[in-house]
Design an enzyme around this catalytic site. Structure first.
Site, PDB file in Angstrom:
ATOM      1  N   LYS A   1       0.807  -1.223   0.000  1.00 17.02           N
ATOM      2  CA  LYS A   1       0.000   0.000   0.000  1.00 17.02           C
ATOM      3  C   LYS A   1       0.842   1.275   0.000  1.00 17.02           C
ATOM      4  O   LYS A   1       0.439   2.304  -0.554  1.00 17.02           O
ATOM      5  CB  LYS A   1      -0.946   0.010   1.195  1.00 17.02           C
ATOM      6  CG  LYS A   1      -1.997  -1.100   1.197  1.00 17.02           C
ATOM      7  CD  LYS A   1      -3.004  -0.920   0.072  1.00 17.02           C
ATOM      8  CE  LYS A   1      -4.157  -1.898   0.191  1.00 17.02           C
ATOM      9  NZ  LYS A   1      -5.152  -1.735  -0.890  1.00 17.02           N
TER      10      LYS A   1
ATOM     11  N   GLU B   1      -9.867   5.510   3.061  1.00 17.13           N
ATOM     12  CA  GLU B   1     -10.661   4.407   3.592  1.00 17.13           C
ATOM     13  C   GLU B   1      -9.702   3.247   3.857  1.00 17.13           C
ATOM     14  O   GLU B   1      -8.620   3.183   3.283  1.00 17.13           O
ATOM     15  CB  GLU B   1     -11.735   3.985   2.587  1.00 17.13           C
ATOM     16  CG  GLU B   1     -11.296   2.958   1.546  1.00 17.13           C
ATOM     17  CD  GLU B   1     -10.195   3.430   0.602  1.00 17.13           C
ATOM     18  OE1 GLU B   1      -9.381   2.574   0.172  1.00 17.13           O
ATOM     19  OE2 GLU B   1     -10.123   4.633   0.295  1.00 17.13           O
TER      20      GLU B   1
ATOM     21  N   SER C   1       1.662  -9.860  -0.713  1.00 18.49           N
ATOM     22  CA  SER C   1       1.337  -8.437  -0.678  1.00 18.49           C
ATOM     23  C   SER C   1       1.426  -7.819   0.709  1.00 18.49           C
ATOM     24  O   SER C   1       1.516  -6.598   0.836  1.00 18.49           O
ATOM     25  CB  SER C   1      -0.061  -8.204  -1.245  1.00 18.49           C
ATOM     26  OG  SER C   1      -1.029  -8.942  -0.509  1.00 18.49           O
TER      27      SER C   1
END
Length: 398
Positions: free
Chosen positions: A90, A112, A379
Site C-alpha cells: 500500500k 478508507e 502483498s
C-alpha cells in the site's frame, strides 16, 4: 484504449468511467491534470524513487520458497511486498498520492481502509510530509484489526468508525467519498485500490506497477537473475497488488491468476468473488464486475480477510477478465486459514490473510503446477491478522 490506458472517458473497454457527483468532477479533473504533469516531471520521479529506496526499502526482494516448492512440486518464488515499510504494498501508492496532494496545495488527506494497511500507509505518508489525515474504517474491521487502528492513531491520523451497512470496507469507501465531497477544496482522497471513478484506477495502477516492473528485472531468466515465471498469482479485493504485479506482464505469455475470496463458498452467497460470480454494474464511481441482486442493489461481501471483504473489483481487472488477459479464481475462508498456518510453518513467514488466499490456490492447484515456476505476490505480512486468527481458534491468550 491505447497501451492499456483508459480512453478519454476514463474507460477500459466497457469498464471504468466517471460516475461521480457534479461537485466532485472539478476535483477529479484537477487530480488527473496534476498527475499527468507530475508523471512527466523527472523531478517528481526522482523524489518518489528516493523515498522508495530509503524510506520504503525498494526494490523488495524475490525469495525462493524452497519448502513450499517441495510441498507443491513446483518452483515457488515470493515477491516480498511484506518487507516494504508498513508491511504491505500500500505504501507505494500512498507516497505517490501524498506527493500529489502537496503539489495541488492541499493540506489534508482522507482515506478508507479495510484490513488497515492502506490506512497505516496513508497515515505514514501523511506524517512524513506533514499532512492532516482522516481515515474511515468499518466498525467490524476496527474490531478485527485493532493493531492497525492503534498504529494509525500513533502516526497522528484520526480514525473514524463507520457503523452503516455491513460496517466493512464498502461502507468505509462510501463515507470517505462523502467526506471528500464536503471538503474537496482543502482535502485529497487517497483511495487505496484500483477502484473508484477515473482517474483513480489509472493513477493507483501506475504507482503500483513498480511491483511487476521490478519482478521483470529480477526474474528475466538472464544470467544472474531468477528464472522467468510461468505463473504469477495474487489476491484480489479491489485489486491493487494484483494489478501492480500483473500489468508489466500482460501479453508476455505468463499465466496471470487473481484469487478472490470465496468466503463460506460461492454457493452460500457469503463471499467476495465479484469477478468469478458477479455481474457488471456501477460501484463507487465506476462500471465494474460487482455483487448485486436483480434490482441492482449491492450484495454485502464476506471474507475472513478484511482486505478482500469488498463487493467489487477494479474496472481494469474487469477488462482483463473479459479480454482473457488474466484469469480469476476463488478460495474459501477455510482454505485461506489452512494456508495461513501451513505457509507460516513451512517458510517462517506469516502472510497476511489476503496473501494467504493466493498461497491457498497454489496449494490447491499443486497437481496442475508441477514443474512450473510460480510467483506469489506476498502483498502483506500477517502481524495484523494474528490476533484475529487466534481469537477464531479460541486461543485464551488472544
Amino acid at each position: 484504449m491505447t497501451d492499456y490506458r483508459p480512453d478519454t472517458s476514463g474507460r477500459f473497454g466497457e469498464f471504468g468511467g466517471q460516475f461521480a457527483p457534479e461537485t466532485l468532477i472539478p476535483a477529479l479533473q484537477e487530480l488527473e491534470a496534476a498527475f499527468e504533469v507530475a508523471w512527466s516531471d523527472p523531478g517528481f520521479h526522482a523524489e518518489l524513487d528516493a523515498l522508495y529506496a530509503s524510506f520504503v526499502g525498494r526494490p523488495t526482494p524475490v525469495y525462493h520458497a524452497k519448502r513450499l516448492s517441495q510441498r507443491v512440486g513446483a518452483e515457488v518464488y515470493l515477491k516480498r511486498e511484506d518487507l516494504a515499510h508498513t508491511g504491505a504494498h500500500k505504501i507505494n501508492n500512498t507516497l505517490g498520492q501524498a506527493l500529489l496532494t502537496q503539489r495541488m496545495g492541499k493540506s489534508r488527506v482522507v482515506a478508507e481502509t479495510g484490513a488497515g494497511q492502506h490506512g497505516v500507509a496513508t497515515a505514514t505518508a501523511s506524517a512524513l510530509l506533514g499532512l492532516e489525515c482522516v481515515v474511515y474504517m468499518g466498525a467490524k474491521d476496527i474490531e478485527r484489526q485493532a493493531l492497525n487502528v492503534y498504529r494509525m492513531r500513533l502516526l497522528g491520523a484520526e480514525v473514524i468508525a463507520v457503523h452503516k451497512g455491513a460496517a466493512t470496507l464498502k461502507d468505509a469507501v462510501s463515507e470517505a467519498f462523502r467526506y471528500w465531497v464536503s471538503s474537496v477544496e482543502s482535502t485529497h482522497y487517497i483511495i487505496g485500490s484500483v477502484v473508484g471513478p477515473h482517474p483513480f484506477p489509472f493513477i493507483v495502477r501506475e504507482f503500483q506497477k513498480i511491483i511487476g516492473t521490478e519482478l521483470r528485472q529480477q526474474m528475466s531468466g538472464e544470467p544472474g537473475s531468477f528464472p522467468r515465471p510461468d505463473v504469477i498469482v495474487a489476491s484480489v479485493g479491489g485489486g491493487s497488488n494484483a494489478m501492480g504485479i500483473f500489468f508489466p506482464w500482460v501479453r508476455s505469455g505468463v499465466d496471470l491468476v487473481g484469487v478472490e475470496a470465496a468466503g463460506h463458498g460461492l454457493e452460500s452467497g457469503a463471499h467476495g468473488a465479484s469477478l468469478v460470480a458477479g455481474t457488471p454494474g456501477v460501484l463507487h464511481g465506476s462500471r465494474t464486475y460487482m455483487l448485486q441482486d436483480r434490482d441492482g442493489q449491492v450484495i454485502e461481501a464476506h471474507s475472513v480477510s478484511a482486505g478482500l471483504d469488498y463487493p467489487g473489483s477494479g474496472p481494469e481487472h474487469s477488462y482483463f477478465r473479459d479480454e482473457g488477459l488474466a484469469r480469476y479464481v476463488a478460495v474459501t475462508d477455510v482454505e485461506a486459514l489452512s494456508a495461513f498456518h501451513e505457509f507460516s510453518r513451512l517458510e517462517g513467514i506469516i502472510p497476511a490473510l489476503e496473501s494467504a488466499h493466493a498461497v491457498a490456490w497454489v496449494l490447491r492447484e499443486a497437481a496442475s503446477l508441477k514443474g512450473k515456476t510460480v510467483v506469489i505476490n506476498l502483498s502483506g505480512r500477517g502481524d495484523k491478522d494474528v490476533q484475529q486468527v487466534a481469537a477464531m481458534q479460541g486461543d485464551e491468550d488472544a
